[in-house]
Design an enzyme around this catalytic site. Structure first.
Site, mmCIF file in Angstrom:
data_model
loop_
_atom_site.group_PDB
_atom_site.id
_atom_site.type_symbol
_atom_site.label_atom_id
_atom_site.label_comp_id
_atom_site.label_asym_id
_atom_site.label_seq_id
_atom_site.Cartn_x
_atom_site.Cartn_y
_atom_site.Cartn_z
ATOM 1 N N GLN A 182 22.749 70.585 33.971
ATOM 2 C CA GLN A 182 23.695 69.503 33.241
ATOM 3 C C GLN A 182 24.619 70.073 32.378
ATOM 4 O O GLN A 182 25.657 69.929 32.395
ATOM 5 C CB GLN A 182 22.744 68.420 32.396
ATOM 6 C CG GLN A 182 23.561 67.101 32.256
ATOM 7 C CD GLN A 182 23.895 66.290 33.498
ATOM 8 O OE1 GLN A 182 23.189 66.589 34.296
ATOM 9 N NE2 GLN A 182 25.090 65.576 33.089
ATOM 10 N N GLU B 131 28.974 52.564 38.481
ATOM 11 C CA GLU B 131 28.246 53.680 39.821
ATOM 12 C C GLU B 131 27.231 52.967 40.522
ATOM 13 O O GLU B 131 26.025 52.849 40.380
ATOM 14 C CB GLU B 131 27.591 54.898 38.979
ATOM 15 C CG GLU B 131 28.593 55.557 38.028
ATOM 16 C CD GLU B 131 28.050 57.117 37.615
ATOM 17 O OE1 GLU B 131 26.607 57.264 37.923
ATOM 18 O OE2 GLU B 131 28.611 57.838 36.941
ATOM 19 N N ASP C 207 20.917 59.488 42.814
ATOM 20 C CA ASP C 207 22.041 58.864 43.145
ATOM 21 C C ASP C 207 21.914 58.792 44.649
ATOM 22 O O ASP C 207 21.592 59.669 45.347
ATOM 23 C CB ASP C 207 23.237 60.116 42.916
ATOM 24 C CG ASP C 207 23.513 60.126 41.643
ATOM 25 O OD1 ASP C 207 23.362 59.156 40.672
ATOM 26 O OD2 ASP C 207 23.978 60.943 41.076
#
Length: 190
Positions: free
Chosen positions: A68, A154, A103
């Site tokens: 990250q 998203e 995702d």
């Protein structure tokens, strides 16, 4: 476990103790890791989607603190910190670091539609919008609620909250995890 711009992980470099690799299709080069319970749920969800003719893939899952740091840093370098903060979590504030977020993509749609709003119009995007709660997942950053979640819409970002919570959120029409937990929105970092 709520993680947002007001609720960082503790410690910031937290790593889940029970990461496993679910048996699901992944994007090119993607190593899929999720916490054990979320991994079992995602296997059931992908199997159900597949039985409906929908091919979902994992484009991203668990990310370490170090990953990250690199990803967020690249967004800041590309578009500045203010813009990066609308689409990427700072290290220690990422749901991906919990091992409970992923995702998704649609295996039948080209790479141009990965990590973009067009995911909502794909078979995979429509299927998860309608059925993810049945498997304990929510679309974590819904449209028009950036003031609550801190992130732009998203349709590809799913968060495992457990079946009871996800179904309750859907039944009661509560769109965000912050609202479900009765907490204030987290539009920016404290």
């Amino acid at each position: 476990m709520l993680v947002n711009k007001h609720h960082p992980l503790n410690p910031l470099d937290y790593q889940p103790p029970d990461l496993v690799t679910p048996n699901v299709p992944a994007g090119p080069g993607e190593l899929v890791l999720l916490r054990r319970e979320a991994a079992a749920a995602v296997e059931r969800m992908f199997a159900a989607a597949g039985s409906n003719g929908v091919s979902i893939t994992v484009q991203s899952s668990y990310r370490s603190y170090a990953t990250q740091v690199s990803l967020y840093g690249s967004y800041v370098a590309q578009k500045g910190q203010e813009s990066a903060d609308t689409s990427s979590a700072r290290p220690g504030y990422s749901e991906h670091q919990t091992g409970l977020a992923l995702d998704i993509g649609d295996a039948n749609v080209g790479a141009d539609c990965e990590f973009t709003i067009c995911v909502e119009e794909t078979a995979a995007g429509r299927w998860v919008a309608a059925h993810a709660a049945d498997y304990g997942f929510v679309v974590r950053y819904p449209p028009g609620l950036q003031a609550v979640t801190g992130y732009l819409y998203e349709p590809w970002h799913l968060r495992y909250v457990g079946t009871a919570a996800a179904l309750d959120m859907r039944a009661r029409g509560i769109p965000t995890y912050e609202q479900y937990l009765g907490l204030q929105g987290a539009p920016g970092y404290k």
